[in-house]
Design a protein around this motif. Structure first.
Motif, PDB file in Angstrom:
ATOM      1  N   ASP A   1      11.627  26.447 -11.044  1.00  0.00           N
ATOM      2  CA  ASP A   1      10.988  26.890 -12.556  1.00  0.00           C
ATOM      3  C   ASP A   1      11.577  26.145 -13.580  1.00  0.00           C
ATOM      4  O   ASP A   1      10.685  25.973 -14.598  1.00  0.00           O
ATOM      5  CB  ASP A   1      11.422  28.273 -12.441  1.00  0.00           C
ATOM      6  N   TYR A   2      12.979  25.796 -13.486  1.00  0.00           N
ATOM      7  CA  TYR A   2      13.559  25.077 -14.908  1.00  0.00           C
ATOM      8  C   TYR A   2      12.968  23.702 -14.805  1.00  0.00           C
ATOM      9  O   TYR A   2      12.586  23.096 -16.136  1.00  0.00           O
ATOM     10  CB  TYR A   2      15.090  25.330 -14.950  1.00  0.00           C
ATOM     11  N   SER A   3      13.377  22.782 -14.010  1.00  0.00           N
ATOM     12  CA  SER A   3      13.183  21.508 -14.083  1.00  0.00           C
ATOM     13  C   SER A   3      11.886  20.961 -13.440  1.00  0.00           C
ATOM     14  O   SER A   3      11.484  19.823 -13.877  1.00  0.00           O
ATOM     15  CB  SER A   3      14.142  20.611 -12.986  1.00  0.00           C
ATOM     16  N   ARG A   4      11.098  21.905 -12.906  1.00  0.00           N
ATOM     17  CA  ARG A   4       9.633  21.279 -12.187  1.00  0.00           C
ATOM     18  C   ARG A   4       9.835  20.493 -11.217  1.00  0.00           C
ATOM     19  O   ARG A   4       8.799  20.062 -10.730  1.00  0.00           O
ATOM     20  CB  ARG A   4       8.723  20.795 -13.265  1.00  0.00           C
ATOM     21  N   ILE A   5      11.082  20.297 -10.633  1.00  0.00           N
ATOM     22  CA  ILE A   5      11.269  19.449  -9.527  1.00  0.00           C
ATOM     23  C   ILE A   5      10.398  19.993  -8.138  1.00  0.00           C
ATOM     24  O   ILE A   5      10.320  21.241  -8.104  1.00  0.00           O
ATOM     25  CB  ILE A   5      12.700  19.395  -9.117  1.00  0.00           C
ATOM     26  N   ALA A   6       9.687  19.082  -7.686  1.00  0.00           N
ATOM     27  CA  ALA A   6       8.645  19.605  -6.634  1.00  0.00           C
ATOM     28  C   ALA A   6       9.411  19.271  -5.081  1.00  0.00           C
ATOM     29  O   ALA A   6       9.918  18.175  -5.078  1.00  0.00           O
ATOM     30  CB  ALA A   6       7.365  19.247  -6.729  1.00  0.00           C
ATOM     31  N   TYR A   7       9.074  20.060  -4.265  1.00  0.00           N
ATOM     32  CA  TYR A   7       9.280  19.789  -2.739  1.00  0.00           C
ATOM     33  C   TYR A   7       8.003  20.219  -1.861  1.00  0.00           C
ATOM     34  O   TYR A   7       7.518  21.375  -2.365  1.00  0.00           O
ATOM     35  CB  TYR A   7      10.454  20.571  -2.142  1.00  0.00           C
ATOM     36  N   ALA A   8       7.404  19.365  -0.934  1.00  0.00           N
ATOM     37  CA  ALA A   8       6.355  19.826  -0.229  1.00  0.00           C
ATOM     38  C   ALA A   8       6.286  19.175   1.141  1.00  0.00           C
ATOM     39  O   ALA A   8       7.096  18.336   1.401  1.00  0.00           O
ATOM     40  CB  ALA A   8       5.175  19.428  -0.960  1.00  0.00           C
ATOM     41  N   GLU A   9       5.708  20.241   2.183  1.00  0.00           N
ATOM     42  CA  GLU A   9       5.590  19.937   3.479  1.00  0.00           C
ATOM     43  C   GLU A   9       4.262  20.260   3.926  1.00  0.00           C
ATOM     44  O   GLU A   9       3.440  21.268   3.386  1.00  0.00           O
ATOM     45  CB  GLU A   9       6.660  20.610   4.407  1.00  0.00           C
ATOM     46  N   ILE A  10       3.565  19.353   4.723  1.00  0.00           N
ATOM     47  CA  ILE A  10       2.185  19.677   5.454  1.00  0.00           C
ATOM     48  C   ILE A  10       2.414  20.119   6.970  1.00  0.00           C
ATOM     49  O   ILE A  10       3.021  19.894   7.727  1.00  0.00           O
ATOM     50  CB  ILE A  10       1.497  18.351   5.374  1.00  0.00           C
ATOM     51  N   HIS A  11       1.691  21.389   7.020  1.00  0.00           N
ATOM     52  CA  HIS A  11       1.675  21.823   8.242  1.00  0.00           C
ATOM     53  C   HIS A  11       0.237  22.345   8.700  1.00  0.00           C
ATOM     54  O   HIS A  11      -0.686  22.223   8.148  1.00  0.00           O
ATOM     55  CB  HIS A  11       2.620  23.424   8.182  1.00  0.00           C
ATOM     56  N   GLN A  12       0.400  23.001  10.082  1.00  0.00           N
ATOM     57  CA  GLN A  12      -1.104  23.454  10.384  1.00  0.00           C
ATOM     58  C   GLN A  12      -1.441  24.744  10.352  1.00  0.00           C
ATOM     59  O   GLN A  12      -2.532  25.319  10.705  1.00  0.00           O
ATOM     60  CB  GLN A  12      -1.089  23.013  11.908  1.00  0.00           C
ATOM     61  N   ASP A  13      -0.313  25.705   9.664  1.00  0.00           N
ATOM     62  CA  ASP A  13      -0.758  26.979   9.418  1.00  0.00           C
ATOM     63  C   ASP A  13       0.201  27.464   8.598  1.00  0.00           C
ATOM     64  O   ASP A  13       0.917  26.772   7.731  1.00  0.00           O
ATOM     65  CB  ASP A  13      -0.604  27.995  10.734  1.00  0.00           C
TER      66      ASP A  13
ATOM     67  N   GLU B   1      -4.962  39.321 -23.652  1.00  0.00           N
ATOM     68  CA  GLU B   1      -3.370  39.296 -24.224  1.00  0.00           C
ATOM     69  C   GLU B   1      -2.788  38.072 -24.457  1.00  0.00           C
ATOM     70  O   GLU B   1      -3.336  37.199 -23.754  1.00  0.00           O
ATOM     71  CB  GLU B   1      -2.425  40.408 -23.411  1.00  0.00           C
ATOM     72  N   LYS B   2      -1.778  38.205 -25.391  1.00  0.00           N
ATOM     73  CA  LYS B   2      -1.296  36.713 -25.617  1.00  0.00           C
ATOM     74  C   LYS B   2      -0.314  36.476 -24.458  1.00  0.00           C
ATOM     75  O   LYS B   2       0.364  37.362 -23.770  1.00  0.00           O
ATOM     76  CB  LYS B   2      -0.196  36.936 -26.703  1.00  0.00           C
ATOM     77  N   ILE B   3      -0.409  35.306 -24.033  1.00  0.00           N
ATOM     78  CA  ILE B   3       0.281  34.608 -22.865  1.00  0.00           C
ATOM     79  C   ILE B   3       1.743  34.495 -23.123  1.00  0.00           C
ATOM     80  O   ILE B   3       2.024  34.085 -24.316  1.00  0.00           O
ATOM     81  CB  ILE B   3      -0.240  33.368 -22.319  1.00  0.00           C
ATOM     82  N   ARG B   4       2.560  35.072 -22.414  1.00  0.00           N
ATOM     83  CA  ARG B   4       3.946  34.988 -22.595  1.00  0.00           C
ATOM     84  C   ARG B   4       4.507  34.167 -21.336  1.00  0.00           C
ATOM     85  O   ARG B   4       4.762  34.424 -20.454  1.00  0.00           O
ATOM     86  CB  ARG B   4       4.681  36.350 -22.400  1.00  0.00           C
ATOM     87  N   ARG B   5       4.978  32.900 -21.920  1.00  0.00           N
ATOM     88  CA  ARG B   5       5.541  32.057 -20.921  1.00  0.00           C
ATOM     89  C   ARG B   5       6.939  32.096 -21.018  1.00  0.00           C
ATOM     90  O   ARG B   5       7.787  32.665 -21.919  1.00  0.00           O
ATOM     91  CB  ARG B   5       5.189  30.549 -21.660  1.00  0.00           C
ATOM     92  N   TYR B   6       7.618  31.962 -19.923  1.00  0.00           N
ATOM     93  CA  TYR B   6       8.843  32.120 -19.723  1.00  0.00           C
ATOM     94  C   TYR B   6       9.410  30.853 -18.845  1.00  0.00           C
ATOM     95  O   TYR B   6       8.909  30.084 -18.211  1.00  0.00           O
ATOM     96  CB  TYR B   6       9.041  33.370 -18.767  1.00  0.00           C
ATOM     97  N   GLU B   7      10.813  30.635 -19.064  1.00  0.00           N
ATOM     98  CA  GLU B   7      11.600  29.402 -18.223  1.00  0.00           C
ATOM     99  C   GLU B   7      12.807  29.853 -17.996  1.00  0.00           C
ATOM    100  O   GLU B   7      13.418  30.342 -19.048  1.00  0.00           O
ATOM    101  CB  GLU B   7      11.220  28.212 -19.078  1.00  0.00           C
ATOM    102  N   HIS B   8      13.164  29.824 -16.672  1.00  0.00           N
ATOM    103  CA  HIS B   8      14.555  30.173 -16.466  1.00  0.00           C
ATOM    104  C   HIS B   8      15.638  29.276 -16.937  1.00  0.00           C
ATOM    105  O   HIS B   8      15.218  27.954 -17.114  1.00  0.00           O
ATOM    106  CB  HIS B   8      14.834  30.354 -14.791  1.00  0.00           C
ATOM    107  N   PRO B   9      16.887  29.726 -17.200  1.00  0.00           N
ATOM    108  CA  PRO B   9      17.745  28.758 -18.011  1.00  0.00           C
ATOM    109  C   PRO B   9      18.145  27.435 -17.395  1.00  0.00           C
ATOM    110  O   PRO B   9      18.769  26.683 -18.154  1.00  0.00           O
ATOM    111  CB  PRO B   9      18.887  29.859 -18.230  1.00  0.00           C
ATOM    112  N   TYR B  10      18.461  27.564 -16.038  1.00  0.00           N
ATOM    113  CA  TYR B  10      18.953  26.279 -15.253  1.00  0.00           C
ATOM    114  C   TYR B  10      18.222  26.148 -13.834  1.00  0.00           C
ATOM    115  O   TYR B  10      17.615  27.050 -13.441  1.00  0.00           O
ATOM    116  CB  TYR B  10      20.493  26.442 -15.081  1.00  0.00           C
TER     117      TYR B  10
END
Length: 332
Positions: free
Chosen positions: A195-207, A124-133
Motif C-alpha cells: 500500500d505505501y510503496s506500490r511495490i508489486a509482486y506477481a505470479e501466474i497460475h492455472q487457478d 460522495e467525495k473519494i477519501r484516499r488513504y495511504e498506510h504510513p510505511y
C-alpha cells in the motif's frame, strides 16, 4: 515562502539587515552588494531593527476578513448538486443564480472540482488513504487473461488469423470444449501490492483456489522479508479463496492480519485494481507475443521495470523501490 521573483530570500534579507545594523554598513553599500534598490534595503533594515530575525519572512497576503465570501449555506447547495447530480460549474451556477467562476472556486476549495474526485456509485467525495510505511498493508487480488495461441492471438493478427492459430494450437494440445471449440485456457495472475510503496509482486497460475492463493501469499511475504519489509495486514476482496478458513489459518501462521473489502466495493482495493490496468497496458497487451509462454517469460522483466524504473504518479513520479530506502522501525 518568498515570492518566486523576489530578489532576496529570507536568509539573504537577514544577512543584508545585519550588515547594516550590526556591521555598520551604509544602506547604499548593502543594497549595491545584494543588487537591490535603496528602498528595499532600507525596508529590511527597519523590519530587522523593530522585530528581529523573524521579520525577514513574508507575511500572508490573505485578508483578515472576507465579507464577500460565499456563505456556508450556498456552499452546501453547490456541493449537494455536485455530489447528487454530478453537474458542472455552469449548470450549478444556472440553478443557483451564481457566477460560474464563483461555483468553480467553491468546488476547488472543497476539492471536488474534478469528477474523478467523486465516487461514481455513491456520488460522495473519494477519501484516499495511504498506510504510513511499507508492509503496514498489502493488497492481493487475481486478474485473468486468456492464453495466447501459438503464432499469436487476434488482438494483433485480426480475428481470422487468431482463430486459425487457436484451432492449430487446439489440434496440437487436444484441448477442446464439449462443442468442439478450441480450449486455450486462462492465465490467473495473482498480484500483491504494498500500500505505501506500490511495490508489486506477481505470479501466474492455472487457478485461483485457496491453496494457490495461500502459496502466493507465503512466497510474497518471504519476498518482502528479503527486502526488509515485514507484512502486517493483507487486504483482499470477498472471493471464495479469501473467505476460506484455510486462508485465515495461513494468515495467522504468517502473523498477518487478514482484512476484506466491503461487498460490491472494489474501490476499497483500488490500488491493486489500478495496478491491473497498468499490467494490462504495460505487459499483457503491450506488444505482440507469439505464444503464451513468451508472454509469461516477459512478466518478471516487466515487474522489475515497474518496481525499479517506471515513475509512479501517486508517489511523486518516483519508482516504487524509492520508498524502500528506509528500514522498518525508522518510521515515526
Amino acid at each position: 515562502m518568498s515570492h518566486a521573483n523576489a530578489a532576496l530570500t529570507p536568509k539573504a534579507r537577514l544577512r543584508l539587515a545585519r550588515l547594516i545594523v550590526e556591521d555598520g554598513w551604509s544602506v547604499a553599500a548593502a543594497a549595491k552588494l545584494f543588487m537591490v534598490s535603496w528602498p528595499t534595503a532600507r525596508r529590511w533594515e527597519l523590519r530587522y531593527r523593530e522585530h528581529g530575525p523573524t521579520a525577514m519572512n513574508d507575511n500572508s497576503s490573505r485578508p483578515h476578513t472576507s465579507p464577500n465570501r460565499t456563505t456556508t449555506s450556498v456552499v452546501k447547495k453547490i456541493v449537494a448538486l455536485r455530489w447528487r447530480k454530478r453537474l458542472g460549474p455552469v449548470q450549478i451556477a444556472y440553478r443557483l443564480g451564481l457566477a460560474a467562476s464563483t461555483v468553480h472556486a467553491v468546488l476547488v476549495r472543497c476539492r471536488i472540482n474534478r469528477l474523478r474526485y467523486i465516487d461514481r456509485v455513491t456520488g460522495e467525495k473519494i477519501r484516499r488513504y495511504e498506510h504510513p510505511y511499507p508492509g503496514a498493508m498489502i493488497h492481493v487480488d487475481v486478474t485473468k487473461f486468456g492464453n495466447i495461441p501459438d503464432g499469436g492471438g487476434h488482438r494483433f493478427l485480426g480475428r481470422q488469423a487468431g482463430e486459425r492459430n487457436s484451432r492449430l494450437t487446439a489440434n496440437r494440445t487436444g484441448k477442446r470444449t464439449s462443442s468442439g471449440h478450441p480450449r486455450l485456457g486462462t492465465a490467473f495472475v495473482h498480484t500483491v501490492i504494498d500500500d505505501y510503496s506500490r511495490i508489486a509482486y506477481a505470479e501466474i497460475h492455472q487457478d485461483e483456489k485457496a491453496v494457490t492463493a495461500i502459496g502466493v501469499l507465503q512466497r510474497a511475504v518471504q519476498w518482502f522479508a528479503a527486502r526488509q519489509v515485514t507484512v502486517q495486514k493483507v487486504l483482499s476482496d470477498n472471493g471464495s479463496a479469501y473467505r476460506s478458513q484455510a486462508w485465515r489459518d495461513a494468515c495467522q501462521q504468517l502473523g498477518v492480519v487478514p482484512k476484506r473489502t466491503r461487498p460490491y466495493r472494489p474501490q476499497t482495493n483500488g490500488k491493486v485494481e489500478r495496478f491491473h490496468r497498468t499490467l494490462n497496458d504495460g505487459w499483457a497487451y503491450a506488444k505482440f507475443y507469439g505464444s503464451e509462454s513468451a508472454r509469461r517469460e516477459a512478466l518478471p522483466g516487466w515487474i522489475h521495470e515497474y518496481n525499479h524504473h517506471r515513475p509512479h504518479t501517486a508517489i511523486g513520479n518516483l519508482p516504487p523501490i524509492s520508498r524502500l530506502t528506509n528500514l522498518p522501525g525508522q518510521y515515526s
